[in-house]
Design an enzyme around this catalytic site. Structure first.
Site, short mmCIF file in Angstrom:
data_model
loop_
_atom_site.label_atom_id
_atom_site.label_comp_id
_atom_site.label_asym_id
_atom_site.label_seq_id
_atom_site.Cartn_x
_atom_site.Cartn_y
_atom_site.Cartn_z
N ASP A 52 -32.27 -30.40 12.93
CA ASP A 52 -31.29 -31.49 12.78
C ASP A 52 -30.04 -30.50 14.10
O ASP A 52 -30.21 -30.35 14.37
CB ASP A 52 -31.12 -31.63 12.24
N CYS B 285 -31.52 -26.80 9.93
CA CYS B 285 -29.93 -27.59 9.58
C CYS B 285 -29.06 -26.87 9.60
O CYS B 285 -28.83 -25.64 9.64
CB CYS B 285 -30.52 -28.97 8.35
N THR C 290 -27.59 -26.12 6.55
CA THR C 290 -27.77 -24.34 6.08
C THR C 290 -29.05 -24.58 5.96
O THR C 290 -29.77 -23.20 5.47
CB THR C 290 -27.24 -25.49 4.50
N HIS D 251 -45.72 -11.88 0.80
CA HIS D 251 -46.09 -12.35 -0.48
C HIS D 251 -46.79 -14.55 -0.71
O HIS D 251 -47.45 -14.55 -1.25
CB HIS D 251 -45.69 -12.47 -2.19
N HIS E 5 -51.37 -12.61 -4.50
CA HIS E 5 -50.68 -13.81 -4.04
C HIS E 5 -51.21 -14.82 -3.58
O HIS E 5 -50.89 -15.69 -4.35
CB HIS E 5 -50.28 -12.97 -3.17
C1 RB5 Z 1 -25.76 -32.26 8.24
O1 RB5 Z 1 -24.55 -32.68 8.57
C2 RB5 Z 1 -26.12 -31.12 7.06
O2 RB5 Z 1 -25.94 -31.72 5.97
C3 RB5 Z 1 -27.82 -30.61 7.16
O3 RB5 Z 1 -27.56 -29.65 8.94
C4 RB5 Z 1 -27.86 -29.61 6.29
O4 RB5 Z 1 -26.80 -28.88 6.23
C5 RB5 Z 1 -28.59 -30.74 4.98
O5 RB5 Z 1 -29.06 -29.32 4.16
#
Ligand code: RB5
Length: 145
Positions: A7, A64, A66, A97, A132
């Protein structure tokens, strides 16, 4: 072939990882996003994960902000075992694993230098099988309920 998807929060890191994949002559297919405009991680994760499940791609690298949202989306796709990693040990052992087939990283968490280390070990670590495999069979049983 490696599937890529991000994203807007992971877009820049995806582009950095692509440079490294080019240097290493590792083939990839980029499922987007192809610009920094905001988009939703579930929308970009799905075609990349479908490509892994269909066999078109062996593994996915997903990004993304995070790494968490896109890993949640990926793990909803039957046949995907996605791991959100920001350390070398986890990226290695989720292959050895868990036989993970998708590595998720956060563009706001992991710098490009570390990201390529994680990708390198993820792509080049074999699943150990044995005990595993039994555990992964149990994941599939949950998926098939
Ligand atoms: C987008 O702002 C952010 O929420 C997305 O990239 C991600 O971190 C969500 O888990």
């Amino acid at each position: 072939m490696v599937a890529l998807a991000a994203d807007h929060g992971g877009y820049q890191l995806k582009e950095e990882v692509k440079k490294w994949l080019d240097e290493e002559n590792i083939a990839y297919k980029d499922f987007g996003t192809l610009e920094e405009m905001a988009c939703d991680y579930a929308d970009v994760a799905l075609p990349a994960c479908d490509a892994v499940v269909s066999g078109e791609c062996e593994k996915a690298l997903l990004f993304c902000g995070t790494g968490i949202g896109i890993s949640m989306a990926a793990n909803k796709v039957k046949g995907i075992r996605a791991a959100c990693c920001s350390d070398y040990f986890s990226a290695k052992y989720t292959r050895a694993h868990n036989n993970a087939n998708a590595l998720c990283m956060g563009g706001r968490v992991v710098g490009p230098g570390l990201a390529v280390e994680l990708v390198d070990v993820f792509l080049h670590t074999e699943f150990e099988g044995g005990r595993h495999q039994r555990r992964i069979d149990k994941l599939k049983a949950i998926e098939d309920r």
